[in-house]
Motif scaffolding. Structure first.
Motif, PDB file in Angstrom:
ATOM      1  N   HIS A  46       0.817  -1.195   0.000  1.00  0.00           N
ATOM      2  CA  HIS A  46       0.000   0.000   0.000  1.00  0.00           C
ATOM      3  C   HIS A  46       0.863   1.261   0.000  1.00  0.00           C
ATOM      4  O   HIS A  46       1.933   1.299   0.614  1.00  0.00           O
ATOM      5  N   ALA A  47       0.383   2.302  -0.674  1.00  0.00           N
ATOM      6  CA  ALA A  47       0.951   3.626  -0.466  1.00  0.00           C
ATOM      7  C   ALA A  47       0.814   3.977   1.014  1.00  0.00           C
ATOM      8  O   ALA A  47      -0.096   3.494   1.704  1.00  0.00           O
ATOM      9  N   GLN A  48       1.693   4.837   1.497  1.00  0.00           N
ATOM     10  CA  GLN A  48       1.664   5.151   2.934  1.00  0.00           C
ATOM     11  C   GLN A  48       0.313   5.730   3.348  1.00  0.00           C
ATOM     12  O   GLN A  48      -0.199   5.405   4.430  1.00  0.00           O
ATOM     13  N   VAL A  49      -0.278   6.583   2.510  1.00  0.00           N
ATOM     14  CA  VAL A  49      -1.565   7.176   2.890  1.00  0.00           C
ATOM     15  C   VAL A  49      -2.656   6.109   2.995  1.00  0.00           C
ATOM     16  O   VAL A  49      -3.549   6.190   3.857  1.00  0.00           O
ATOM     17  N   VAL A  50      -2.597   5.103   2.141  1.00  0.00           N
ATOM     18  CA  VAL A  50      -3.573   4.018   2.198  1.00  0.00           C
ATOM     19  C   VAL A  50      -3.378   3.208   3.477  1.00  0.00           C
ATOM     20  O   VAL A  50      -4.351   2.872   4.173  1.00  0.00           O
ATOM     21  N   ARG A  51      -2.142   2.913   3.809  1.00  0.00           N
ATOM     22  CA  ARG A  51      -1.861   2.164   5.040  1.00  0.00           C
ATOM     23  C   ARG A  51      -2.357   2.933   6.257  1.00  0.00           C
ATOM     24  O   ARG A  51      -2.958   2.351   7.180  1.00  0.00           O
ATOM     25  N   ALA A 111     -15.392  10.611   1.686  1.00  0.00           N
ATOM     26  CA  ALA A 111     -14.201  11.383   1.332  1.00  0.00           C
ATOM     27  C   ALA A 111     -13.497  10.700   0.175  1.00  0.00           C
ATOM     28  O   ALA A 111     -13.859   9.585  -0.235  1.00  0.00           O
ATOM     29  N   ALA A 112     -12.502  11.355  -0.348  1.00  0.00           N
ATOM     30  CA  ALA A 112     -11.699  10.782  -1.421  1.00  0.00           C
ATOM     31  C   ALA A 112     -10.295  11.333  -1.328  1.00  0.00           C
ATOM     32  O   ALA A 112     -10.078  12.429  -0.791  1.00  0.00           O
ATOM     33  N   LEU A 113      -9.339  10.576  -1.851  1.00  0.00           N
ATOM     34  CA  LEU A 113      -7.989  11.088  -2.026  1.00  0.00           C
ATOM     35  C   LEU A 113      -7.758  11.371  -3.497  1.00  0.00           C
ATOM     36  O   LEU A 113      -8.153  10.599  -4.371  1.00  0.00           O
ATOM     37  N   GLY A 114      -7.125  12.502  -3.765  1.00  0.00           N
ATOM     38  CA  GLY A 114      -6.694  12.849  -5.105  1.00  0.00           C
ATOM     39  C   GLY A 114      -5.255  13.302  -5.056  1.00  0.00           C
ATOM     40  O   GLY A 114      -4.595  13.236  -4.009  1.00  0.00           O
ATOM     41  N   THR A 115      -4.752  13.752  -6.194  1.00  0.00           N
ATOM     42  CA  THR A 115      -3.429  14.352  -6.244  1.00  0.00           C
ATOM     43  C   THR A 115      -3.535  15.663  -6.997  1.00  0.00           C
ATOM     44  O   THR A 115      -4.411  15.840  -7.844  1.00  0.00           O
ATOM     45  N   ASP A 116      -2.642  16.591  -6.676  1.00  0.00           N
ATOM     46  CA  ASP A 116      -2.699  17.945  -7.223  1.00  0.00           C
ATOM     47  C   ASP A 116      -1.291  18.372  -7.611  1.00  0.00           C
ATOM     48  O   ASP A 116      -0.459  18.668  -6.764  1.00  0.00           O
ATOM     49  N   THR A 117      -1.028  18.372  -8.944  1.00  0.00           N
ATOM     50  CA  THR A 117       0.270  18.772  -9.481  1.00  0.00           C
ATOM     51  C   THR A 117       0.202  20.150 -10.110  1.00  0.00           C
ATOM     52  O   THR A 117       1.181  20.886 -10.124  1.00  0.00           O
ATOM     53  N   SER A 143       4.808   8.459  -0.875  1.00  0.00           N
ATOM     54  CA  SER A 143       5.341   7.108  -1.040  1.00  0.00           C
ATOM     55  C   SER A 143       4.254   6.190  -1.604  1.00  0.00           C
ATOM     56  O   SER A 143       3.177   6.068  -1.033  1.00  0.00           O
ATOM     57  N   GLY A 144       4.533   5.581  -2.752  1.00  0.00           N
ATOM     58  CA  GLY A 144       3.555   4.713  -3.393  1.00  0.00           C
ATOM     59  C   GLY A 144       2.592   5.457  -4.297  1.00  0.00           C
ATOM     60  O   GLY A 144       1.515   4.945  -4.611  1.00  0.00           O
ATOM     61  N   VAL A 145       2.980   6.655  -4.727  1.00  0.00           N
ATOM     62  CA  VAL A 145       2.133   7.480  -5.588  1.00  0.00           C
ATOM     63  C   VAL A 145       2.867   7.738  -6.899  1.00  0.00           C
ATOM     64  O   VAL A 145       4.073   8.010  -6.908  1.00  0.00           O
ATOM     65  N   VAL A 171      -5.708  11.859   9.499  1.00  0.00           N
ATOM     66  CA  VAL A 171      -5.249  10.477   9.326  1.00  0.00           C
ATOM     67  C   VAL A 171      -4.069  10.407   8.367  1.00  0.00           C
ATOM     68  O   VAL A 171      -3.059   9.755   8.649  1.00  0.00           O
ATOM     69  N   ILE A 172      -4.172  11.064   7.220  1.00  0.00           N
ATOM     70  CA  ILE A 172      -3.133  10.903   6.199  1.00  0.00           C
ATOM     71  C   ILE A 172      -1.900  11.752   6.464  1.00  0.00           C
ATOM     72  O   ILE A 172      -0.843  11.515   5.863  1.00  0.00           O
ATOM     73  N   ALA A 173      -2.006  12.735   7.356  1.00  0.00           N
ATOM     74  CA  ALA A 173      -0.854  13.553   7.756  1.00  0.00           C
ATOM     75  C   ALA A 173      -0.740  13.470   9.272  1.00  0.00           C
ATOM     76  O   ALA A 173      -1.348  14.258   9.999  1.00  0.00           O
TER      77      ALA A 173
END
Length: 374
Positions: A46-51, A111-117, A143-145, A171-173
């Motif tokens: 798992h990515a760290q945020v998923v774990r 909720a959802a996780l996304g990414t923002d570049t 990590s894992g993204v 949770v994720i931070a």
């Protein structure tokens, strides 16, 4: 259901969440919603945020759809399907975290996780009428993204309200201070940035601090337009480095292949110039915070265009004109649903804070949320 690439259940009995398909879940391939990666090997861990989410008892209910390889602003995907914009199905959901915003707006998850570049959380949040946060760069583990290397990309949450967004960040931070984020804001100096956007959006932003009982004044952000162009140069160089090898696969969407080929022309000199702009613009934003606690502006310069318009070739590059600069500078930035007079659609109020002040951004957003709902 095109908001999700696939639906499943993993984890405990806590809040439900969907995970963008650039974030590893062990035993599943991370495809970036691309035919070119359809046969990718399953993630080994798992990515760290998923774990962190699973360890906290949250329940993952699916992988979120997205703009192919996270390189686009519309959210249109002819391979995996285009997620529905919950506000207006005829309009684009925004990209690249389109499925994450859509799933939350449609009530498919808490909720959802996304990414923002380059605005890929805040843009879809504004399009779909939900809350989305790009944290301070490196505040949340990547990590894992995918892509593995980025100087712009941030993992962040979507939710229908600020409290759930805060719960997700806590949770994720792990260092995120939930109590600080939940504190009531009674005094706050708001800087309203002078930017180019539709008049009705600028008016709504200008009136928001007054409605929230917060003091405000107009400010200038030096180098804003240059920061937008510099952000484009860096994302082009880094995306080409990550995915350019897929151009000759014959498996990329036509729009993505064209953008990748264009990105290949970004030279080291372009990147060096962009890095100089990064330094100067970051300093300019930091200086602006000498006189204000947060900066506000519209998230997008206009309401989202229709899918039909996007398919006809109406340019969407300006969609990221107000959000991309803060990927370059690394400051936390949140998009909050913003009512617009005379429109059934919600726009986005973008709230930007000091480096590391993600909690304060959330607390101010909660104050605006309460005021705008009244």
């Amino acid at each position: 259901m095109s908001a999700l690439i696939n639906a499943f259940t993993l984890g405990g009995d806590g809040p439900t969440i969907v995970i963008k398909d650039t974030i590893d879940i062990a035993g599943m391939p991370t495809t970036g919603a691309s035919r070119a990666l359809a046969n990718a090997a399953s993630a080994q861990e798992h990515a760290q945020v998923v774990r962190l989410l699973l360890d906290a008892g949250w329940r993952i209910v699916g992988k979120a759809n997205m703009h192919e390889l996270a390189f686009g602003m519309t959210g249109i995907n002819d391979y995996t399907g285009t997620p529905i914009n919950p506000q207006d199905p005829t309009r684009i959901p925004g990209g690249s975290s389109s499925g994450s915003a859509s799933a939350v707006g449609l009530g498919l998850a808490d909720a959802a996780l996304g990414t923002d570049t380059g605005g890929s959380i805040r843009g879809p949040a504004a399009c779909c009428g939900v809350v989305g946060l790009k944290p301070t760069f490196a505040r949340v583990s990547r990590s894992g993204v995918a892509p593995a290397e980025s100087t712009l990309d941030c993992v962040g949450p979507f939710a229908r309200d600020v409290r759930m967004l805060i719960d997700t960040m806590s949770v994720i931070a792990p260092a995120f201070d939930r109590e600080t984020a939940l504190k009531s804001v009674t005094t706050c100096k708001v800087g309203i940035a002078r930017v180019d956007a539709q008049a009705e959006l600028l008016s709504a932003v200008a009136h928001a601090p007054q409605r929230a009982g917060l003091s405000s004044h107009a400010i200038e952000l030096a180098g804003f337009a240059d920061a937008f162009q510099a952000g484009l140069a860096i994302i082009n160089a880094e995306t080409w480095a990550a995915f350019g090898h897929l151009v000759d696969s014959g498996k990329l969407g036509a729009d993505l292949e064209a953008r990748l080929r264009a990105a290949s022309s970004t030279t080291p000199d372009h990147v060096s110039a962009a890095e100089r702009v990064r330094r100067s613009f970051t300093e300019a934003v930091d200086r602006a915070f000498d006189g204000v606690d947060v900066i506000v502006m519209p998230t997008l310069p206009a309401l989202p265009i229709t899918i039909e318009e996007a398919r006809r070739g109406v340019s969407v590059i300006a969609m990221s004109s107000l959000i991309r600069p803060f990927n370059l500078s690394g400051h936390p930035a949140l998009s909050l649903p913003l009512p617009i007079e005379g429109s059934p659609l919600l726009a986005g109020l973008q709230i930007i804070g000091r480096h590391g002040a993600d909690e304060q951004v959330c607390a101010v957003a909660a104050a605006f949320e309460t005021a705008l709902a009244s």
